[in-house]
Each structure stands twice: as structure tokens, then as C-alpha cells.
Design a protein around this motif. Structure first.
Motif, mmCIF file in Angstrom:
data_model
loop_
_atom_site.group_PDB
_atom_site.id
_atom_site.type_symbol
_atom_site.label_atom_id
_atom_site.label_comp_id
_atom_site.label_asym_id
_atom_site.label_seq_id
_atom_site.Cartn_x
_atom_site.Cartn_y
_atom_site.Cartn_z
ATOM 1 N N ASP A 31 0.851 -1.179 0.000
ATOM 2 C CA ASP A 31 0.000 0.000 0.000
ATOM 3 C C ASP A 31 0.891 1.235 0.000
ATOM 4 O O ASP A 31 1.838 1.324 0.792
ATOM 5 N N ILE A 32 0.596 2.184 -0.879
ATOM 6 C CA ILE A 32 1.290 3.470 -0.878
ATOM 7 C C ILE A 32 0.530 4.361 0.079
ATOM 8 O O ILE A 32 -0.620 4.734 -0.175
ATOM 9 N N LEU A 33 1.143 4.685 1.182
ATOM 10 C CA LEU A 33 0.491 5.483 2.212
ATOM 11 C C LEU A 33 0.381 6.938 1.775
ATOM 12 O O LEU A 33 0.933 7.346 0.751
ATOM 13 N N GLU A 34 -0.324 7.707 2.557
ATOM 14 C CA GLU A 34 -0.651 9.092 2.213
ATOM 15 C C GLU A 34 0.575 9.934 1.863
ATOM 16 O O GLU A 34 0.523 10.798 0.997
ATOM 17 N N ASP A 35 1.712 9.676 2.513
ATOM 18 C CA ASP A 35 2.918 10.468 2.273
ATOM 19 C C ASP A 35 3.866 9.820 1.258
ATOM 20 O O ASP A 35 4.964 10.309 1.034
ATOM 21 N N ALA A 89 3.346 -1.966 -5.832
ATOM 22 C CA ALA A 89 2.730 -0.998 -4.923
ATOM 23 C C ALA A 89 1.509 -0.373 -5.574
ATOM 24 O O ALA A 89 1.458 -0.194 -6.793
ATOM 25 N N SER A 90 0.533 -0.027 -4.731
ATOM 26 C CA SER A 90 -0.723 0.554 -5.200
ATOM 27 C C SER A 90 -1.244 1.557 -4.185
ATOM 28 O O SER A 90 -1.008 1.420 -2.988
ATOM 29 N N VAL A 91 -1.995 2.526 -4.679
ATOM 30 C CA VAL A 91 -2.735 3.435 -3.813
ATOM 31 C C VAL A 91 -4.050 2.742 -3.471
ATOM 32 O O VAL A 91 -4.784 2.328 -4.369
ATOM 33 N N ASP A 113 3.643 0.467 3.340
ATOM 34 C CA ASP A 113 3.099 -0.013 4.609
ATOM 35 C C ASP A 113 3.927 -1.116 5.266
ATOM 36 O O ASP A 113 3.538 -1.605 6.321
ATOM 37 N N TYR A 114 5.050 -1.498 4.669
ATOM 38 C CA TYR A 114 5.989 -2.418 5.320
ATOM 39 C C TYR A 114 7.362 -1.765 5.355
ATOM 40 O O TYR A 114 7.720 -1.013 4.438
#
Length: 158
Positions: free
Chosen positions: A2-6, A24-26, A10-11
Motif C-alpha cells: 500500500d502506498i500510504l498518504e505520504d 505498490a498501489s494506492v 506499509d511495510y
């Protein structure tokens, strides 16, 4: 991933380094303005342990519009970092389309063609992704998952 907000993942890097392949994905905060979404995705595709950006527009046809993102900036950053962009065969996504795939090719980048399968029934949709790749004038050299395992491993060591 997961591509986090910034734009972080997520790992932690220690975990990512143990994986053979990282895509990776939003998955959240789809309504960020372009001024935040573009650097968010650019940060992720520039990460040395990320191999592919999935569904670069984030759209779901008829259900969710694409996010506000400068896709050319993302494509350029991904190509410079050696990160591929997904050409999804999911009929609800069709993301990256032929036009986007062509732009990846023009800047010397690479793509993957993915069924984006969430069940075995979805594998049959791969022809849609192949069609989008062909509309983008992609050839086997432009697509990571056309490579032999040895060639793929060499490409992933960037």
C-alpha cells in the motif's frame, strides 16, 4: 504494498528486502489533490525496492474516477528508477490504457501486463491487458513478464 498518504509503503524496508518482487498501489485517500498525489506516487515508484506500480490511475470504470495525478511525471520518475507500470486486464480498470503504455515506452520505461486476478476466473481477462499493451506499441522487450526468469532477475537488480 500500500502506498500510504505520504508516499511511504506499509511495510518497512527490512521486510521489503526479503521479497523477490514488490508491487505498490494506492488503496486509500483517492481524493488527494494532484499537488499531493503526484509526489506521493513519485516517492513510491522511486523507492529502490518497488518493482511495479499497479493501476496508475486508480480508476474503477463507472464507479470511481481516476485520481488527480500528473501521470507523465509518474511515468518519467518510474522509468528513471526502473519501476514498471502495470497494464491491467481487469475490465473494471483497463489501467494503464494504450496511450499511457505508449508514453511509458517513449521514455524508455517498462510495463507489466497483469490479469489483476482476484479469482481464477479473472485469468481469462489477460487478453484485455495484452490488447492495451499492443495499442501502446509495446513489444516483448518493454514488458517485464515476457522475460525468462534469469532475465527478469537481472532486471530486478537495479
Amino acid at each position: 504494498m500500500d502506498i500510504l498518504e505520504d508516499g511511504t509503503l506499509d511495510y518497512p524496508d527490512e521486510t521489503l528486502a526479503t521479497l523477490d518482487y514488490v508491487s505498490a498501489s494506492v488503496h486509500s485517500r483517492f481524493k488527494q489533490p494532484e499537488s499531493l498525489m503526484t509526489p506521493r506516487i513519485v516517492r513510491a515508484v522511486s523507492h529502490p525496492l518497488v518493482h511495479t506500480l499497479n493501476h496508475p490511475h486508480g480508476r474503477l470504470l463507472g464507479a470511481r474516477p481516476a485520481y488527480a495525478v500528473d501521470l507523465q511525471q509518474v511515468i518519467s520518475a518510474a522509468a528513471a528508477a526502473g519501476c514498471a507500470l502495470e497494464v491491467s486486464a481487469d475490465p473494471a480498470r483497463m489501467d494503464l490504457d494504450g496511450s499511457g503504455a505508449r508514453r511509458v515506452r517513449e521514455v524508455g520505461g517498462r510495463c507489466t501486463v497483469s490479469s489483476d486476478a482476484h479469482s481464477t476466473l479473472d485469468f481469462a481477462n489477460i487478453y484485455l491487458g495484452v490488447g492495451s499493451a499492443r495499442r501502446g506499441w509495446l513489444e516483448a522487450d518493454h514488458v517485464l513478464n515476457t522475460r525468462s526468469l534469469d532475465d527478469l532477475r537481472q532486471l530486478l537488480r537495479r
